[in-house]
Design an enzyme around this catalytic site. Structure first.
Site, PDB file in Angstrom:
ATOM      1  N   THR A 177      61.806  66.854  21.908  1.00  0.00           N
ATOM      2  CA  THR A 177      61.334  67.392  20.629  1.00  0.00           C
ATOM      3  C   THR A 177      60.052  68.199  20.778  1.00  0.00           C
ATOM      4  O   THR A 177      59.775  69.059  19.936  1.00  0.00           O
ATOM      5  CB  THR A 177      61.080  66.268  19.599  1.00  0.00           C
ATOM      6  OG1 THR A 177      60.139  65.333  20.144  1.00  0.00           O
ATOM      7  CG2 THR A 177      62.374  65.545  19.265  1.00  0.00           C
ATOM      8  N   SER A 178      59.270  67.938  21.807  1.00  0.00           N
ATOM      9  CA  SER A 178      58.018  68.670  21.983  1.00  0.00           C
ATOM     10  C   SER A 178      57.636  68.696  23.451  1.00  0.00           C
ATOM     11  O   SER A 178      58.185  67.946  24.269  1.00  0.00           O
ATOM     12  CB  SER A 178      56.892  68.030  21.160  1.00  0.00           C
ATOM     13  OG  SER A 178      56.592  66.736  21.650  1.00  0.00           O
ATOM     14  N   GLY A 179      56.689  69.564  23.765  1.00  0.00           N
ATOM     15  CA  GLY A 179      56.195  69.664  25.130  1.00  0.00           C
ATOM     16  C   GLY A 179      54.703  69.869  25.121  1.00  0.00           C
ATOM     17  O   GLY A 179      54.087  70.152  24.088  1.00  0.00           O
ATOM     18  N   ARG A 180      54.110  69.734  26.286  1.00  0.00           N
ATOM     19  CA  ARG A 180      52.679  69.963  26.401  1.00  0.00           C
ATOM     20  C   ARG A 180      52.323  70.306  27.830  1.00  0.00           C
ATOM     21  O   ARG A 180      53.083  70.003  28.768  1.00  0.00           O
ATOM     22  CB  ARG A 180      51.893  68.736  25.941  1.00  0.00           C
ATOM     23  CG  ARG A 180      52.242  67.488  26.699  1.00  0.00           C
ATOM     24  CD  ARG A 180      51.763  66.254  25.998  1.00  0.00           C
ATOM     25  NE  ARG A 180      52.098  65.086  26.800  1.00  0.00           N
ATOM     26  CZ  ARG A 180      51.276  64.069  27.012  1.00  0.00           C
ATOM     27  NH1 ARG A 180      50.074  64.072  26.479  1.00  0.00           N
ATOM     28  NH2 ARG A 180      51.634  63.062  27.754  1.00  0.00           N
ATOM     29  N   HIS A 231      62.576  64.027  36.520  1.00  0.00           N
ATOM     30  CA  HIS A 231      62.983  63.223  35.372  1.00  0.00           C
ATOM     31  C   HIS A 231      61.759  62.515  34.823  1.00  0.00           C
ATOM     32  O   HIS A 231      61.046  61.826  35.563  1.00  0.00           O
ATOM     33  CB  HIS A 231      64.046  62.207  35.789  1.00  0.00           C
ATOM     34  CG  HIS A 231      64.616  61.447  34.633  1.00  0.00           C
ATOM     35  ND1 HIS A 231      65.044  60.144  34.733  1.00  0.00           N
ATOM     36  CD2 HIS A 231      64.816  61.800  33.341  1.00  0.00           C
ATOM     37  CE1 HIS A 231      65.491  59.734  33.562  1.00  0.00           C
ATOM     38  NE2 HIS A 231      65.360  60.720  32.699  1.00  0.00           N
ATOM     39  N   ASP A 232      61.485  62.669  33.530  1.00  0.00           N
ATOM     40  CA  ASP A 232      60.247  62.143  32.968  1.00  0.00           C
ATOM     41  C   ASP A 232      60.088  60.640  33.183  1.00  0.00           C
ATOM     42  O   ASP A 232      58.979  60.151  33.434  1.00  0.00           O
ATOM     43  CB  ASP A 232      60.095  62.517  31.490  1.00  0.00           C
ATOM     44  CG  ASP A 232      61.331  62.217  30.650  1.00  0.00           C
ATOM     45  OD1 ASP A 232      62.227  61.490  31.098  1.00  0.00           O
ATOM     46  OD2 ASP A 232      61.398  62.742  29.513  1.00  0.00           O
ATOM     47  N   THR A 292      60.501  55.268  21.695  1.00  0.00           N
ATOM     48  CA  THR A 292      61.696  55.329  20.859  1.00  0.00           C
ATOM     49  C   THR A 292      62.841  54.580  21.537  1.00  0.00           C
ATOM     50  O   THR A 292      63.596  53.855  20.904  1.00  0.00           O
ATOM     51  CB  THR A 292      62.097  56.797  20.611  1.00  0.00           C
ATOM     52  OG1 THR A 292      61.016  57.455  19.953  1.00  0.00           O
ATOM     53  CG2 THR A 292      63.336  56.883  19.744  1.00  0.00           C
ATOM     54  N   ASN A 302      68.826  50.712  29.657  1.00  0.00           N
ATOM     55  CA  ASN A 302      68.336  51.341  28.428  1.00  0.00           C
ATOM     56  C   ASN A 302      68.510  50.373  27.268  1.00  0.00           C
ATOM     57  O   ASN A 302      69.586  49.796  27.077  1.00  0.00           O
ATOM     58  CB  ASN A 302      69.115  52.624  28.139  1.00  0.00           C
ATOM     59  CG  ASN A 302      68.675  53.772  29.012  1.00  0.00           C
ATOM     60  OD1 ASN A 302      67.614  54.337  28.823  1.00  0.00           O
ATOM     61  ND2 ASN A 302      69.494  54.119  29.990  1.00  0.00           N
ATOM     62  N   GLY A 330      54.004  54.937  24.984  1.00  0.00           N
ATOM     63  CA  GLY A 330      53.398  54.786  23.660  1.00  0.00           C
ATOM     64  C   GLY A 330      53.430  53.368  23.139  1.00  0.00           C
ATOM     65  O   GLY A 330      52.511  52.918  22.445  1.00  0.00           O
TER      66      GLY A 330
END
Length: 519
Positions: free
Chosen positions: A15-18, A258-259, A281, A318, A438
């Protein structure tokens, strides 16, 4: 004397990057070295819906990387290298003229909805695929995306051109997303091990893409770049990128692309006797092993073997994580949504414990129209009190997640004891559980997890993916020699919060109730 080294990390999510600058202050002694992080840019990663398909805008992501590098050049920082990590499974088709044939399909694309079942029924059986790869089955795994593309029908013209996706048919190379972005920066093509392992095309024993599986979807090994391990230098910025950014020939390093691979590399463990829980999540709970664990039992319990750094395997499962809470929060009235997370979660601690329990991984919670309604219906169906208030629903979620963690943690202990890794017996087989991501800030769930599993929980770091990315660049630069030096610097640089187990009898009784509910 200036001992600081600067590294540029690109961390892309769905959904987002940085972009992030990591600074390592090397004292010549690992015990005294420290790191710091600074976010340079943040941007959306927009999912594009067009023509009944979902795509990623690969050029927009490239533009954002260039933008971040320009900012670094403007500041006059001399960066040592660049590393890119992303989500798994998705890939880019490159033509023989060196051009991207079209934006890559996203893993949410509906083309794969029936592809997995069709492939496993008509091509290679489920058990055979698992025995080769040790990867859990998800319809969006690369193997099923590629299979679906091979049987895609033309939508334009007279329909006589046969089957098969046009981009795939004309692809000279197929690059996974982080490898494609690295290629756009360096003009060098590789296939990084950890990202390739998410494809369900890689044999973790040989650490290579499996020829039989490739042939089953009409591909050959030559369609992919050379296999490289995390910490390999891919190449330097092209003349074009140097001109666009104002930087020199900065090396680009294949980190754990892979994150989750980069995140697990950042677990600040002291030795091998630990498990990790990447909490967000989604929750990913696992252990780090030398070899893949592929057995009838791992197949039955749907564990996965993903690539790790230094040739290790991330043996994990998972688990649906804070997705449940996040979805409920969107449905609650505005006055509830205005509460901070600690305020709402604090209210949940005042209601009765273990009153209502759910299986967080039940299919009912995958994508319901109402998460609150799905939780309440599950409780009705299992003859439990129905949670009504936000506090009751939140408590139900936290209790249930902690008990699900206990179930998976107990399975991991079994696998450890059966393989002889780590050493120990009984509960001591895994004495420590590191919670990263998180969710490591969630003090209530962290304490519940310690209570439920009986393990000492060490929470932190939150920014684990970016830290792992940067540390692998530091290894490529020769600042650290191995994963344990990396982890020692991380432990020096962060403050972990320790949670010790409490209320054992109460949690043991709750676990028996949980097993009865979910069976």
């Amino acid at each position: 004397m200036e001992n600081k080294k600067y590294f540029f990390a690109v961390d892309l999510g769905a959904t987002s990057g940085r972009t992030i600058i990591g600074t390592i202050d090397s004292k010549g002694n690992t015990a005294d070295s420290r790191f710091e992080l600074e976010e340079v840019t943040r941007f959306p990663n927009n999912l594009i819906e067009q023509g009944g398909h979902y795509y990623w805008d690969i050029h927009a992501l490239y533009f954002e990387i260039i933008k971040g590098l320009k900012e670094v050049a403007k500041r006059g920082l001399e960066i040592t290298s660049i590393g890119i990590d992303t989500w798994g499974v998705d890939f880019v088709c490159i033509g023989d003229d060196g051009a991207i044939l079209r934006n890559p399909r996203a893993y949410r694309d509906p083309i794969t909805f029936d592809a997995m079942d069709d492939y496993l029924k008509h091509v290679i059986s489920r058990k055979e695929v698992y025995d080769i790869t040790g990867i859990q089955f998800m319809n969006f795994n690369s193997i099923f995306q590629l299979y679906a593309m091979q049987r895609e029908r033309p939508r334009i013209g007279d329909g006589t051109s046969g089957m098969g996706n046009t981009a795939l048919k004309n692809a000279a190379k197929i690059l996974f997303v982080p490898d494609a972005l690295s290629w756009m920066l360096t003009d060098n093509m590789v296939c990084e091990y950890t990202i390739a392992s998410t494809s369900q095309l890689l044999d973790p024993r040989t650490k290579q893409l499996d020829e039989r599986l490739l042939a089953s979807i009409g591909l050959t090994r030559s369609k992919f770049g050379r296999m490289v391990q995390p910490g390999t230098v891919i190449g330097s910025l092209t003349d074009e990128v140097q001109r666009l950014t104002g930087l020199g020939p900065v090396p680009v390093v294949a980190v754990a692309g892979h994150d989750t691979g980069s995140a697990v590399a950042a677990v600040p463990a002291k030795d091998e006797n630990f498990a990790y829980l990447s909490s967000g999540t989604w929750s990913l709970m696992g252990i780090e092993t030398k070899d893949a664990i592929i057995s009838d039992l791992s197949y039955e319990r749907n564990f996965t073997n993903e690539g790790g750094i230094e040739g290790t395997t991330r043996f994990l499962k998972n688990i649906c994580g804070m997705w449940l809470y996040e979805r409920c929060r969107l449905e609650w009235p505005e006055e509830v949504r205005k509460l901070s997370h600690p305020e709402l979660q604090g209210q949940a601690m005042t209601v009765e414990a273990f009153r209502s329990l759910i299986n967080p991984d039940d299919p009912a919670f995958a994508a319901p129209s109402s998460m609150i309604g799905a939780i309440q219906q599950y409780c009705r169906d299992t003859n439990q009190p129905v949670p009504e208030t936000p506090a009751e629903i939140c408590r139900c979620i936290f209790d249930s997640l902690a008990l699900r963690y206990r179930q998976v943690f107990s399975w991991l202990q079994e696998f450890c004891l059966s393989t002889g890794k780590p050493s120990g017996t009984g509960a001591a087989a895994i004495p420590v559980l590191h919670i990263i991501g998180g969710g490591s800030l969630n003090k209530y769930l962290n304490q519940f997890t310690a209570n439920s599993t009986g393990a000492t929980v060490l929470a932190g770091p939150q920014e684990c993916t970016a830290i792992g990315n940067i540390m692998l660049q530091a290894k490529a630069a020769g600042l650290v020699k191995d994963i344990w030096e990396m982890r020692a610097i991380i432990a020096n640089s962060i403050e972990m919060v320790k949670y010790e187990p409490q209320d054992k009898a109460q949690w043991d009784a709750a676990y028996e109730k949980f097993l009865a509910v979910v069976k």
